[in-house]
Design a protein around this motif. Sequence first.
Motif, PDB file in Angstrom:
ATOM      1  N   MET A   1       6.640   7.456  -0.059  1.00 19.87           N
ATOM      2  CA  MET A   1       7.569   6.345  -0.265  1.00 19.87           C
ATOM      3  C   MET A   1       7.542   5.428   0.939  1.00 19.87           C
ATOM      4  O   MET A   1       7.740   5.886   2.059  1.00 19.87           O
ATOM      5  CB  MET A   1       8.994   6.886  -0.431  1.00 19.87           C
ATOM      6  N   ALA A   2       7.276   4.165   0.703  1.00 20.21           N
ATOM      7  CA  ALA A   2       7.153   3.279   1.860  1.00 20.21           C
ATOM      8  C   ALA A   2       7.143   1.827   1.431  1.00 20.21           C
ATOM      9  O   ALA A   2       6.829   1.510   0.291  1.00 20.21           O
ATOM     10  CB  ALA A   2       5.865   3.577   2.601  1.00 20.21           C
TER      11      ALA A   2
ATOM     12  N   ILE B   1      -0.631  10.396  -9.440  1.00 24.17           N
ATOM     13  CA  ILE B   1       0.697  11.020  -9.297  1.00 24.17           C
ATOM     14  C   ILE B   1       0.623  12.311  -8.505  1.00 24.17           C
ATOM     15  O   ILE B   1       1.440  12.570  -7.618  1.00 24.17           O
ATOM     16  CB  ILE B   1       1.306  11.302 -10.698  1.00 24.17           C
ATOM     17  N   VAL B   2      -0.410  13.111  -8.807  1.00 21.16           N
ATOM     18  CA  VAL B   2      -0.556  14.422  -8.181  1.00 21.16           C
ATOM     19  C   VAL B   2      -0.559  14.308  -6.656  1.00 21.16           C
ATOM     20  O   VAL B   2      -0.036  15.158  -5.950  1.00 21.16           O
ATOM     21  CB  VAL B   2      -1.865  15.073  -8.685  1.00 21.16           C
ATOM     22  N   ARG B   3      -1.155  13.230  -6.182  1.00 20.34           N
ATOM     23  CA  ARG B   3      -1.294  13.076  -4.735  1.00 20.34           C
ATOM     24  C   ARG B   3       0.041  12.826  -4.040  1.00 20.34           C
ATOM     25  O   ARG B   3       0.147  12.991  -2.831  1.00 20.34           O
ATOM     26  CB  ARG B   3      -2.231  11.888  -4.456  1.00 20.34           C
ATOM     27  N   ASP B   4       1.045  12.373  -4.815  1.00 19.96           N
ATOM     28  CA  ASP B   4       2.339  11.991  -4.251  1.00 19.96           C
ATOM     29  C   ASP B   4       2.164  11.069  -3.043  1.00 19.96           C
ATOM     30  O   ASP B   4       2.609  11.365  -1.933  1.00 19.96           O
ATOM     31  CB  ASP B   4       3.133  13.243  -3.857  1.00 19.96           C
ATOM     32  N   PRO B   5       1.506   9.925  -3.257  1.00 19.94           N
ATOM     33  CA  PRO B   5       1.161   9.047  -2.137  1.00 19.94           C
ATOM     34  C   PRO B   5       2.332   8.152  -1.743  1.00 19.94           C
ATOM     35  O   PRO B   5       3.363   8.149  -2.417  1.00 19.94           O
ATOM     36  CB  PRO B   5       0.034   8.201  -2.716  1.00 19.94           C
ATOM     37  N   LYS B   6       2.138   7.407  -0.665  1.00 14.01           N
ATOM     38  CA  LYS B   6       3.157   6.439  -0.264  1.00 14.01           C
ATOM     39  C   LYS B   6       3.185   5.263  -1.228  1.00 14.01           C
ATOM     40  O   LYS B   6       4.235   4.702  -1.499  1.00 14.01           O
ATOM     41  CB  LYS B   6       2.840   5.914   1.139  1.00 14.01           C
ATOM     42  N   VAL B   7       2.017   4.856  -1.700  1.00 20.72           N
ATOM     43  CA  VAL B   7       1.918   3.666  -2.543  1.00 20.72           C
ATOM     44  C   VAL B   7       0.945   3.918  -3.697  1.00 20.72           C
ATOM     45  O   VAL B   7      -0.105   4.523  -3.508  1.00 20.72           O
ATOM     46  CB  VAL B   7       1.395   2.462  -1.720  1.00 20.72           C
TER      47      VAL B   7
ATOM     48  N   THR C   1       7.710   5.581  -6.945  1.00 20.82           N
ATOM     49  CA  THR C   1       6.878   5.320  -5.781  1.00 20.82           C
ATOM     50  C   THR C   1       6.622   3.819  -5.715  1.00 20.82           C
ATOM     51  O   THR C   1       6.490   3.173  -6.753  1.00 20.82           O
ATOM     52  CB  THR C   1       5.539   6.074  -5.910  1.00 20.82           C
ATOM     53  N   THR C   2       6.568   3.292  -4.509  1.00 19.78           N
ATOM     54  CA  THR C   2       6.223   1.881  -4.327  1.00 19.78           C
ATOM     55  C   THR C   2       4.922   1.591  -5.070  1.00 19.78           C
ATOM     56  O   THR C   2       3.942   2.315  -4.903  1.00 19.78           O
ATOM     57  CB  THR C   2       6.019   1.565  -2.837  1.00 19.78           C
TER      58      THR C   2
END
Lengths: 309, 366
Positions: free
Chosen positions: B1-2, B148-154, B185-186
């Motif tokens: 999240m960013a 989605i799996v990666r749960d990234p910032k963006v 997520t952004t």
Amino acid sequence: MADIAARGPTATVGDSRSSLHKLMQRKSTIAFLMALPLILLVLILVAYPAGYAVYLATLNKGMTRFVGFGNFEFLFGRETFWMVVYQSCLFAITAVIFKAIIGFVVAHFVHNIPSKGQRKWRGMLLVPWVIPPAMSTLAWLWLFDPSYSAINWILAHLGIAAVPWTGEADWARFSVILVNVWIGSPFFMIMYLAALKSVPDQLYEAASIDGATWWQRIWYVTLPMMRNIIAITALFSLIVTFANFDIVRVLTAGGPLNSTHIFGTWAFRVGIESGDIPLGASVSLFMVPILAVAATFILRDITKRGSEV
Amino acid sequence: MAQVTLRKIVKKYDEVLAVRGIDLDIVDKEFLVLVGPSGCGKSTTLRMIAGLEEISGGDIAIGGHVVNDVPPKDRDIAMVFQNYALYPHMNVYENMSFGLKLKKTPKDEIDKRVKQAAGILDITELLDRKPKQLSGGQRQRVAMGRAIVRDPKVFLFDEPLSNLDAKLRVQMRTEIKKVHQKVRTTTVYVTHDQIEAMTLADRVVVMNAGLIEQVGTPNDLYHSPATKFVAGFIGSPAMNFIPCQLEQAAGALRVRLSDKLSFPVPSDRTARYASHAGKANLVLGLRPEHIAETRPHTEANQHDFDMMIDVDEPMGMETLIYFTIGRTDICGRVNPNAGAASGKEMKLRADLSNMHLIDDGTGKVL
């Protein structure tokens, strides 16, 4: 043909003409006729010599008497024969491995050259493969000359003792493999380059976003995507390298002391130069089972590939 | 999240400027859509955020850290590509878990996250299939699952729906919105389709020729476009642009569209427009839905006029009508029962309270 010859001046002329006409119209007939020149070529230049070689291999040295498997029994007892088997395998396998590695690395470099200059490089890198091997090998022979060659001259200037490139068994083996690799790598390069170009850029982008380093991109994306081409090229090259003749013939003629002979050159030495044609035929026949195995793998892979698409 | 911040971003290809210095603040958890015609620099901007294109100037920060020289793999982003870019030699599970595997995530953790994402996207039963065995919509889901799996910032989406057929596109659009509501997520989403942009976005960025034309919520852009480009780009059928003159007569302003046709400017706009009276290059912008059939009740700023209809296009819920003023084709939307027919005179009503006055020289909405 027979139809026309058999045709008599009778009332059936019209009938036979129309049936000939029908025959000519059939797709399979047309296909056969169009393939006929090639079929004849294969029969004359491949099937007949192959059959003749099998026949020759069963004769005695004077080609006067049938000896069955006598020639083969004789070969199995000869130390040189087993050395040729070993040397052929060593030559083919080592050369193919290095050709594949060098081809893969060079293909990567060329692939990363901007497309403007790429054609130039591709053309230049193909040169070793395009020159007739007998001629380029001759040039290598001069380069390998123990006393007057460029290579040993440079080594001498660097304070390194002259290397007996073709004069000592292990060095001679190294030299024939080196020349074979030099000639054959461009083929791998061009095949791998084509394969590389068929990998969509987005896969690499996706992989780099997924966190892959360049090595992981090669390992997890490039190699699996090129697997088929790599296998087919390597097997094809294995067959060609195994059946090589010209490089060894020109560079070492099998020497020193038969240590670089491979099947092709030894068959020539035994059959033509030593005048024992049946024995030479027997030697060359040994390539058949080994190559047949490789060819089966290739064909299986191609059909598998075909059904995948 | 960013949050993601773009400062004076420039992208130059040889001599061509693809992106010409844009500033953008993308808020945490926001769904931001970059929209514009092809070649406007929207995809380039997205790829610069991803790190797939080097930036020629300016700064990009993700979560407060400038990432100009950070390679894509270290930016902690996930991207969904237009052609999905699934690894063809891996099955769905392997495709989705690839990023986690590279990060050396423990096996049971990978398993948990892949199953969870597959659950969200309803692709659990496809996990051992190869991409080749999937339909376009399923591939699209897998590509999203991989992100989605990666749960990234963006999350970055590069025209993810343009390879799907029209029906599936609408369905997946809703799907993407649902996923964003769940995952929060952004997200930066690129599309050339203004309907996609309007329906998905918290905020829309309209880009044109390497510059940002306007940033705003979908309703902002629709009702108060800042430029003629935005006015024409957002909305379908597109806004009508009618060359006009602004006349001052007896303290009131009138927009004159032709010798015969002119409308009084709404009184609340007179002050705003007064200085432009008599100027050349003025254009009246009026959306098709503000040109309808006449009705018994008249509200302020609604004006009736008679027009010969050139073409009528029944859509079922409404009928689109086309007519000409001067040399400009105008589109209106009328009730299907209003009796519109090609070649027939019809009494129409223009709703000037939703008018836009545009300076065609600068392209600005006045």
